[in-house]
Scaffold this motif. Sequence first.
Motif, PDB file in Angstrom:
ATOM      1  N   ASN A  35       0.829  -1.205   0.000  1.00  0.00           N
ATOM      2  CA  ASN A  35       0.000   0.000   0.000  1.00  0.00           C
ATOM      3  C   ASN A  35       0.868   1.260   0.000  1.00  0.00           C
ATOM      4  O   ASN A  35       0.604   2.205  -0.738  1.00  0.00           O
ATOM      5  N   GLU A  36       1.901   1.257   0.798  1.00  0.00           N
ATOM      6  CA  GLU A  36       2.805   2.418   0.849  1.00  0.00           C
ATOM      7  C   GLU A  36       3.524   2.588  -0.486  1.00  0.00           C
ATOM      8  O   GLU A  36       3.673   3.710  -0.983  1.00  0.00           O
ATOM      9  N   ARG A  37       3.955   1.480  -1.086  1.00  0.00           N
ATOM     10  CA  ARG A  37       4.624   1.545  -2.385  1.00  0.00           C
ATOM     11  C   ARG A  37       3.680   2.132  -3.437  1.00  0.00           C
ATOM     12  O   ARG A  37       4.073   3.008  -4.222  1.00  0.00           O
ATOM     13  N   LEU A  38       2.447   1.675  -3.436  1.00  0.00           N
ATOM     14  CA  LEU A  38       1.467   2.170  -4.403  1.00  0.00           C
ATOM     15  C   LEU A  38       1.110   3.633  -4.147  1.00  0.00           C
ATOM     16  O   LEU A  38       0.901   4.402  -5.082  1.00  0.00           O
ATOM     17  N   ARG A  39       1.065   4.027  -2.871  1.00  0.00           N
ATOM     18  CA  ARG A  39       0.781   5.419  -2.541  1.00  0.00           C
ATOM     19  C   ARG A  39       1.882   6.334  -3.084  1.00  0.00           C
ATOM     20  O   ARG A  39       1.601   7.394  -3.652  1.00  0.00           O
ATOM     21  N   LYS A  40       3.138   5.915  -2.931  1.00  0.00           N
ATOM     22  CA  LYS A  40       4.251   6.713  -3.458  1.00  0.00           C
ATOM     23  C   LYS A  40       4.204   6.782  -4.977  1.00  0.00           C
ATOM     24  O   LYS A  40       4.451   7.849  -5.565  1.00  0.00           O
ATOM     25  N   LYS A  41       3.885   5.662  -5.606  1.00  0.00           N
ATOM     26  CA  LYS A  41       3.784   5.645  -7.067  1.00  0.00           C
ATOM     27  C   LYS A  41       2.654   6.563  -7.532  1.00  0.00           C
ATOM     28  O   LYS A  41       2.806   7.297  -8.517  1.00  0.00           O
ATOM     29  N   ALA A  42       1.524   6.540  -6.825  1.00  0.00           N
ATOM     30  CA  ALA A  42       0.396   7.403  -7.180  1.00  0.00           C
ATOM     31  C   ALA A  42       0.785   8.873  -7.034  1.00  0.00           C
ATOM     32  O   ALA A  42       0.398   9.708  -7.865  1.00  0.00           O
ATOM     33  N   GLU A  43       1.552   9.197  -6.023  1.00  0.00           N
ATOM     34  CA  GLU A  43       1.988  10.581  -5.827  1.00  0.00           C
ATOM     35  C   GLU A  43       2.898  11.027  -6.970  1.00  0.00           C
ATOM     36  O   GLU A  43       2.768  12.141  -7.485  1.00  0.00           O
ATOM     37  N   LEU A  44       3.817  10.154  -7.380  1.00  0.00           N
ATOM     38  CA  LEU A  44       4.699  10.485  -8.504  1.00  0.00           C
ATOM     39  C   LEU A  44       3.896  10.668  -9.791  1.00  0.00           C
ATOM     40  O   LEU A  44       4.155  11.598 -10.566  1.00  0.00           O
ATOM     41  N   LEU A  45       2.926   9.800 -10.022  1.00  0.00           N
ATOM     42  CA  LEU A  45       2.087   9.927 -11.210  1.00  0.00           C
ATOM     43  C   LEU A  45       1.268  11.216 -11.169  1.00  0.00           C
ATOM     44  O   LEU A  45       1.088  11.880 -12.197  1.00  0.00           O
ATOM     45  N   ASN A  46       0.794  11.581  -9.996  1.00  0.00           N
ATOM     46  CA  ASN A  46       0.042  12.830  -9.851  1.00  0.00           C
ATOM     47  C   ASN A  46       0.931  14.033 -10.174  1.00  0.00           C
ATOM     48  O   ASN A  46       0.515  14.952 -10.873  1.00  0.00           O
ATOM     49  N   GLN A  47       2.161  14.011  -9.676  1.00  0.00           N
ATOM     50  CA  GLN A  47       3.089  15.104  -9.970  1.00  0.00           C
ATOM     51  C   GLN A  47       3.376  15.184 -11.472  1.00  0.00           C
ATOM     52  O   GLN A  47       3.421  16.276 -12.055  1.00  0.00           O
ATOM     53  N   GLU A  48       3.561  14.017 -12.091  1.00  0.00           N
ATOM     54  CA  GLU A  48       3.807  13.993 -13.530  1.00  0.00           C
ATOM     55  C   GLU A  48       2.595  14.538 -14.293  1.00  0.00           C
ATOM     56  O   GLU A  48       2.744  15.317 -15.242  1.00  0.00           O
ATOM     57  N   ASN A  49       1.409  14.146 -13.876  1.00  0.00           N
ATOM     58  CA  ASN A  49       0.190  14.652 -14.512  1.00  0.00           C
ATOM     59  C   ASN A  49       0.064  16.156 -14.367  1.00  0.00           C
ATOM     60  O   ASN A  49      -0.335  16.851 -15.312  1.00  0.00           O
ATOM     61  N   GLN A  75       2.501  18.298 -14.049  1.00  0.00           N
ATOM     62  CA  GLN A  75       3.501  18.912 -14.935  1.00  0.00           C
ATOM     63  C   GLN A  75       3.042  18.874 -16.386  1.00  0.00           C
ATOM     64  O   GLN A  75       3.172  19.859 -17.114  1.00  0.00           O
ATOM     65  N   LEU A  76       2.477  17.746 -16.807  1.00  0.00           N
ATOM     66  CA  LEU A  76       1.983  17.642 -18.180  1.00  0.00           C
ATOM     67  C   LEU A  76       0.816  18.591 -18.428  1.00  0.00           C
ATOM     68  O   LEU A  76       0.718  19.203 -19.494  1.00  0.00           O
ATOM     69  N   LEU A  77      -0.049  18.736 -17.443  1.00  0.00           N
ATOM     70  CA  LEU A  77      -1.170  19.666 -17.563  1.00  0.00           C
ATOM     71  C   LEU A  77      -0.662  21.100 -17.702  1.00  0.00           C
ATOM     72  O   LEU A  77      -1.152  21.872 -18.528  1.00  0.00           O
ATOM     73  N   PHE A  78       0.335  21.436 -16.915  1.00  0.00           N
ATOM     74  CA  PHE A  78       0.928  22.771 -16.998  1.00  0.00           C
ATOM     75  C   PHE A  78       1.510  23.015 -18.390  1.00  0.00           C
ATOM     76  O   PHE A  78       1.295  24.071 -18.992  1.00  0.00           O
ATOM     77  N   GLN A  79       2.234  22.022 -18.916  1.00  0.00           N
ATOM     78  CA  GLN A  79       2.820  22.160 -20.250  1.00  0.00           C
ATOM     79  C   GLN A  79       1.733  22.295 -21.310  1.00  0.00           C
ATOM     80  O   GLN A  79       1.865  23.096 -22.245  1.00  0.00           O
ATOM     81  N   LEU A  80       0.677  21.529 -21.179  1.00  0.00           N
ATOM     82  CA  LEU A  80      -0.430  21.615 -22.126  1.00  0.00           C
ATOM     83  C   LEU A  80      -1.073  22.999 -22.088  1.00  0.00           C
ATOM     84  O   LEU A  80      -1.343  23.599 -23.132  1.00  0.00           O
ATOM     85  N   LYS A  81      -1.286  23.518 -20.879  1.00  0.00           N
ATOM     86  CA  LYS A  81      -1.863  24.860 -20.753  1.00  0.00           C
ATOM     87  C   LYS A  81      -0.950  25.903 -21.369  1.00  0.00           C
ATOM     88  O   LYS A  81      -1.428  26.848 -22.010  1.00  0.00           O
TER      89      LYS A  81
END
Length: 78
Positions: free
Chosen positions: A28-42, A44-50
């Motif tokens: 669960n902790e591993r998946l939580r960290k992965k979800a946080e990294l994916l959220n940060q990446e998303n 950043q991508l949203l910012f670039q798209l804007k």
Amino acid sequence: MCYKERNKAMERLNSKLYVENCYIMKENERLRKKAELLNQENQQLLFQLKQRLSETKNPNGSNNDNDICSSSSASGKS
């Protein structure tokens, strides 16, 4: 089954469940960290798209930063 045998069986089951629970918590902790990294990446991508959308809307080179900042702060991110 006597009391001692039943007690030992319950202790074995309890130990097995404890180890399984520890594994689940680590996963669960591993998946939580992965979800946080994916959220940060998303984000950043949203910012670039804007930014790109803003550049295409304003081809003269003047970016409208107010639109980007206001939409970013509305989501709680900047």
